[in-house]
Design a protein around this motif. Structure first.
Motif, PDB file in Angstrom:
ATOM      1  N   GLU A  95       0.832  -1.206   0.000  1.00  0.00           N
ATOM      2  CA  GLU A  95       0.000   0.000   0.000  1.00  0.00           C
ATOM      3  C   GLU A  95       0.868   1.258   0.000  1.00  0.00           C
ATOM      4  OE1 GLU A  95      -3.895   2.028   2.005  1.00  0.00           O
ATOM      5  OE2 GLU A  95      -3.178   0.124   2.794  1.00  0.00           O
ATOM      6  N   ARG A  96       1.913   1.265   0.821  1.00  0.00           N
ATOM      7  CA  ARG A  96       2.820   2.426   0.856  1.00  0.00           C
ATOM      8  C   ARG A  96       3.437   2.668  -0.512  1.00  0.00           C
ATOM      9  NH1 ARG A  96       8.348   1.115   3.475  1.00  0.00           N
ATOM     10  NH2 ARG A  96       8.308  -0.067   1.529  1.00  0.00           N
ATOM     11  N   ASP A  97       3.929   1.593  -1.141  1.00  0.00           N
ATOM     12  CA  ASP A  97       4.564   1.727  -2.459  1.00  0.00           C
ATOM     13  C   ASP A  97       3.563   2.180  -3.508  1.00  0.00           C
ATOM     14  OD1 ASP A  97       6.869   0.884  -1.226  1.00  0.00           O
ATOM     15  OD2 ASP A  97       6.765  -1.173  -1.990  1.00  0.00           O
ATOM     16  N   SER A  98       2.328   1.671  -3.422  1.00  0.00           N
ATOM     17  CA  SER A  98       1.293   2.067  -4.379  1.00  0.00           C
ATOM     18  C   SER A  98       0.919   3.536  -4.213  1.00  0.00           C
ATOM     19  CB  SER A  98       0.046   1.187  -4.203  1.00  0.00           C
ATOM     20  OG  SER A  98       0.322  -0.153  -4.530  1.00  0.00           O
ATOM     21  N   ILE A  99       0.838   3.998  -2.974  1.00  0.00           N
ATOM     22  CA  ILE A  99       0.543   5.412  -2.725  1.00  0.00           C
ATOM     23  C   ILE A  99       1.637   6.289  -3.313  1.00  0.00           C
ATOM     24  CG2 ILE A  99       0.402   7.168  -0.898  1.00  0.00           C
ATOM     25  CD1 ILE A  99      -1.114   5.103   0.786  1.00  0.00           C
TER      26      ILE A  99
ATOM     27  N   LEU B 175      -3.997  12.795  -5.330  1.00  0.00           N
ATOM     28  CA  LEU B 175      -5.080  11.818  -5.495  1.00  0.00           C
ATOM     29  C   LEU B 175      -5.101  10.806  -4.351  1.00  0.00           C
ATOM     30  CD1 LEU B 175      -7.416  10.958  -7.348  1.00  0.00           C
ATOM     31  CD2 LEU B 175      -5.810   9.440  -8.521  1.00  0.00           C
ATOM     32  N   PRO B 176      -3.956  10.240  -3.951  1.00  0.00           N
ATOM     33  CA  PRO B 176      -3.952   9.340  -2.788  1.00  0.00           C
ATOM     34  C   PRO B 176      -3.690  10.123  -1.503  1.00  0.00           C
ATOM     35  CG  PRO B 176      -1.801   9.287  -3.808  1.00  0.00           C
ATOM     36  CD  PRO B 176      -2.628  10.282  -4.607  1.00  0.00           C
ATOM     37  N   PRO B 177      -3.902   9.523  -0.347  1.00  0.00           N
ATOM     38  CA  PRO B 177      -3.550  10.202   0.918  1.00  0.00           C
ATOM     39  C   PRO B 177      -2.037  10.260   1.089  1.00  0.00           C
ATOM     40  CG  PRO B 177      -4.249   7.937   1.347  1.00  0.00           C
ATOM     41  CD  PRO B 177      -4.485   8.184  -0.115  1.00  0.00           C
TER      42      PRO B 177
ATOM     43  N   GLU C 290     -13.798  21.300  -1.893  1.00  0.00           N
ATOM     44  CA  GLU C 290     -12.637  21.421  -2.780  1.00  0.00           C
ATOM     45  C   GLU C 290     -12.927  20.922  -4.193  1.00  0.00           C
ATOM     46  OE1 GLU C 290      -9.503  19.268  -0.922  1.00  0.00           O
ATOM     47  OE2 GLU C 290      -9.465  20.543   0.880  1.00  0.00           O
ATOM     48  N   LYS C 291     -14.096  20.281  -4.375  1.00  0.00           N
ATOM     49  CA  LYS C 291     -14.456  19.674  -5.668  1.00  0.00           C
ATOM     50  C   LYS C 291     -13.354  18.699  -6.129  1.00  0.00           C
ATOM     51  CE  LYS C 291     -18.032  22.359  -5.739  1.00  0.00           C
ATOM     52  NZ  LYS C 291     -19.339  21.820  -5.285  1.00  0.00           N
ATOM     53  N   SER C 292     -12.899  17.885  -5.188  1.00  0.00           N
ATOM     54  CA  SER C 292     -11.775  16.988  -5.480  1.00  0.00           C
ATOM     55  C   SER C 292     -12.128  15.537  -5.217  1.00  0.00           C
ATOM     56  CB  SER C 292     -10.554  17.363  -4.644  1.00  0.00           C
ATOM     57  OG  SER C 292     -10.827  17.167  -3.264  1.00  0.00           O
ATOM     58  N   ILE C 293     -11.490  14.646  -5.982  1.00  0.00           N
ATOM     59  CA  ILE C 293     -11.627  13.195  -5.827  1.00  0.00           C
ATOM     60  C   ILE C 293     -10.346  12.656  -5.207  1.00  0.00           C
ATOM     61  CG2 ILE C 293     -11.600  11.030  -7.146  1.00  0.00           C
ATOM     62  CD1 ILE C 293     -14.361  12.012  -6.852  1.00  0.00           C
ATOM     63  N   ARG C 294     -10.485  11.753  -4.257  1.00  0.00           N
ATOM     64  CA  ARG C 294      -9.329  11.083  -3.665  1.00  0.00           C
ATOM     65  C   ARG C 294      -9.570   9.574  -3.676  1.00  0.00           C
ATOM     66  NH1 ARG C 294      -6.689  14.934  -0.329  1.00  0.00           N
ATOM     67  NH2 ARG C 294      -4.888  13.521  -0.422  1.00  0.00           N
ATOM     68  N   PHE C 295      -8.492   8.790  -3.826  1.00  0.00           N
ATOM     69  CA  PHE C 295      -8.569   7.332  -3.811  1.00  0.00           C
ATOM     70  C   PHE C 295      -7.961   6.806  -2.509  1.00  0.00           C
ATOM     71  CE2 PHE C 295      -8.295   6.739  -8.741  1.00  0.00           C
ATOM     72  CZ  PHE C 295      -9.559   7.289  -8.867  1.00  0.00           C
ATOM     73  N   ILE C 296      -8.596   5.781  -1.932  1.00  0.00           N
ATOM     74  CA  ILE C 296      -8.043   5.138  -0.737  1.00  0.00           C
ATOM     75  C   ILE C 296      -7.959   3.626  -0.944  1.00  0.00           C
ATOM     76  CG2 ILE C 296      -8.873   6.921   0.839  1.00  0.00           C
ATOM     77  CD1 ILE C 296     -11.183   5.028   1.614  1.00  0.00           C
ATOM     78  N   ASP C 297      -7.272   2.940  -0.031  1.00  0.00           N
ATOM     79  CA  ASP C 297      -7.127   1.476  -0.038  1.00  0.00           C
ATOM     80  C   ASP C 297      -6.509   0.996  -1.358  1.00  0.00           C
ATOM     81  OD1 ASP C 297      -7.201  -0.901   1.237  1.00  0.00           O
ATOM     82  OD2 ASP C 297      -9.329  -1.293   0.945  1.00  0.00           O
ATOM     83  N   LEU C 298      -5.275   1.438  -1.570  1.00  0.00           N
ATOM     84  CA  LEU C 298      -4.628   1.275  -2.879  1.00  0.00           C
ATOM     85  C   LEU C 298      -3.640   0.109  -2.959  1.00  0.00           C
ATOM     86  CD1 LEU C 298      -4.055   5.079  -3.365  1.00  0.00           C
ATOM     87  CD2 LEU C 298      -5.379   3.666  -4.936  1.00  0.00           C
ATOM     88  N   TYR C 299      -3.703  -0.828  -2.001  1.00  0.00           N
ATOM     89  CA  TYR C 299      -2.640  -1.838  -1.960  1.00  0.00           C
ATOM     90  C   TYR C 299      -2.685  -2.806  -3.140  1.00  0.00           C
ATOM     91  CZ  TYR C 299      -5.752  -5.575  -0.331  1.00  0.00           C
ATOM     92  OH  TYR C 299      -6.743  -6.524  -0.238  1.00  0.00           O
TER      93      TYR C 299
END
Length: 551
Positions: free
Chosen positions: A278-282, A292-294, A428-437
């Motif tokens: 997950e860290r590497d994917s972020i 886009l990611p946290p 913010e009119k923004s999209i974010r992605f989570i759980d990216l492993y």
């Protein structure tokens, strides 16, 4: 606040609790004396006291239960009552183990046998841990609670050392009955450490308001220190996300007295390999599209487990937005999702064929599916001259046909593109992605199919919301198809149907509503049969009607 001044004193729980701790300490002390002098009267007292301790535990348990019913308690008070109940249950286990120890005395030749195996050290560790219980709970003292937990690890190490001595003596030919009896006694003492660990963790729960194993707590402590977040764990408000299927512990952490604008963080603890991925994917997503990611604030490894501290993302998941009934917000968020995907797919496209293996992914999860829904494992059936293949036969045919079906290019995919893994911030009119492993370069159809079925599988049957889910699903299908046509992807439909089959089937693992799970399974079987019917023909000519995806 002293616990005798609050909810515990109202029903007299505090007095019963303190008395129980004293009685169990006495039980352990007398057990050591009984081992040393084999006094029948002392052994009889231990048996009698065990009944008294059992009664005390029942009294505390009943009072804890009824205090929840009869008093208007806040969460902090409820946590304290729950903690006391957990501790009293574990104190009773320690007392029971003491009885088990004295029951072995008749099988011991003499005290000298015990002295060779550091039995006194076991008792010292157990009693030193128990002496901390009252003060630790009364003063909400995490440092003392951690020392209680440490008793378990010290007892484990001591048992391992003495276990090896016993095994060595057995191999040298010494009396097996005597040595096995000694091993039982040492094992009972070691198991007292398990109860002390539970007691220490229960006290930590009373302090921080969340149930955490000691390794979770230590990982959180290390992460907070690495991030330089002011204060200790005791100063933090911790809210766990219990609904996650990720296999990790996930909590939101913030200061109890957080000022407006002060940061919150997400704490995740789990297997090293998963969190490293997950860290590497972020980091990879941050290079492709910053923001886009946290953000990753800290990453800690501790043996087989690891912890990661992430930016807390304000906003609502797309799933929450779809369920609220706010059409304007849903449309804004959906438009932003499509625009973001189009940007990512275009920027990360690599014109090299890739094989997603949707049916193999499905078959890898078949055992888990059948455990929840054994009725899906139907056999070959025949009515007159009409035959239907078993599900396994259909799946194996699709696996074979899929071998020659590749995606013409790869893009960076999310890997688990469910609607609850997308966060939209309206301000913010923004999209974010989570759980990216699960992110990697792969066929974009995987994200497309997961997104579509994560809309279908929502167990919501209110017509207005169901209609919105269907509209989003179909809109996303046409959006994806348009991208495929523009990109020259001629096998879009053939791969999409396999991705949908995979998502339909694997989603049933988490659906206990038999009727709804059967709906998803039947649609998967229908799509599977449509795919197999096309064998021998060019896959670029394959088409299917998306109406099967409407519920």
């Amino acid at each position: 606040m002293n616990y005798s001044e609050g909810i515990l004193s109202t029903d007299g729980i505090d007095k019963n609790f303190k008395l129980m701790v004293l009685e169990v300490v006495k039980q352990v002390e007398d057990t050591q004396k009984a081992l040393e002098n084999s006094d029948p009267h002392l052994i009889s007292q231990i048996d009698a006291r065990d009944d008294y301790i059992d009664n005390l535990k029942s009294i505390i348990e009943n009072k804890c239960f009824y205090s929840n019913l009869h008093h208007d308690m806040d969460k902090k008070a409820m946590d304290l009552v729950r903690s006391v109940n957990i501790i009293s249950n574990n104190l009773e286990r320690i007392a029971d183990l003491a009885v088990n120890i004295v029951s072995q005395i008749d099988h011991l030749p003499g005290k000298d046998e015990l002295c060779r195996y550091e039995y006194k050290k076991f008792f010292e560790l157990v009693l030193s841990g128990m002496e901390l219980i009252n003060k630790s709970l009364e003063h909400r003292d995490i440092s003392r609670a951690l020392k209680i937990c440490q008793s378990e690890f010290n007892l484990d190490a001591l048992f391992a050392s003495n276990f090896n001595k016993v095994i060595a003596d057995l191999r040298s030919g010494e009396d097996p009955q005597r040595l096995v009896t000694l091993l039982f006694i040492l094992n009972y003492l070691e198991r007292m450490g398990d109860s002390l660990l539970n007691i220490g963790e229960a006290i930590i729960f009373a302090v921080i308001g969340e149930k955490m194993k000691i390794h979770d707590f230590e990982a959180l402590e290390d992460s907070i220190e690495a991030y330089h977040l002011e204060g200790s764990v005791a100063d933090m408000a911790i809210e766990s996300y219990w609904g996650t299927r990720s296999g990790c512990r996930i909590s939101r952490v913030q200061k109890k007295s957080r000022a407006e604008g002060e940061s919150q963080v997400i704490f995740k603890e789990g297997r090293v390999a998963k969190l490293e991925k997950e860290r590497d994917s972020i980091n990879l997503w941050s290079e492709v599209k910053p923001g886009l990611p946290p953000k990753v604030f800290s990453f800690q490894k501790n043996g087989k487990s690891a912890s990661i501290l992430l930016e807390f993302l304000d906003g609502l998941t797309f799933q929450q937005i779809l369920m609220t009934g706010n059409s304007l917000l849903a449309n804004e968020a959906f438009s932003k999702i499509k625009a973001t995907l189009l940007e990512i797919w275009t920027a990360t496209r690599k014109d090299k064929p890739t094989h997603p293996g949707y049916m193999k992914q499905c078959m890898d999860r078949a055992e888990d599916i059948y455990k929840v829904h054994p009725e899906f494992h139907f056999p070959r059936l025949q009515i007159g001259s009409i035959e239907t293949a078993s599900f396994s036969e259909l799946a194996q045919k699709a696996v074979h046909l899929e071998k020659d079906l590749n995606a013409p290019f790869s893009v960076l995919i999310h890997g688990d593109f469910n609607i609850d893994n997308i966060i939209y911030n309206d301000e913010e009119k923004s999209i974010r992605f989570i759980d990216l492993y699960r992110s990697k370069p792969q066929d974009y159809i995987q994200d497309v199919s997961v997104f579509m079925i994560s809309n279908f599988r929502q167990p919501v049957f209110v017509p207005k919301i169901r209609s919105r889910l269907n509209d989003i699903l179909m809109d996303f299908y046409f959006f994806s198809r348009a991208f495929a046509e523009k990109s020259g992807d001629e096998t879009f439909h053939a791969r999409l149907i396999l991705g949908l089959i995979r998502s339909f089937l694997t989603s049933t693992r988490f659906e206990l509503n038999k009727e709804f799970a059967w709906e998803m399974h039947l649609r998967a079987v229908y799509l599977l049969e449509k795919f197999i019917e096309h064998r021998g023909k060019p896959w670029k000519e394959f088409r299917f009607s998306p109406s099967a995806l409407i519920y």
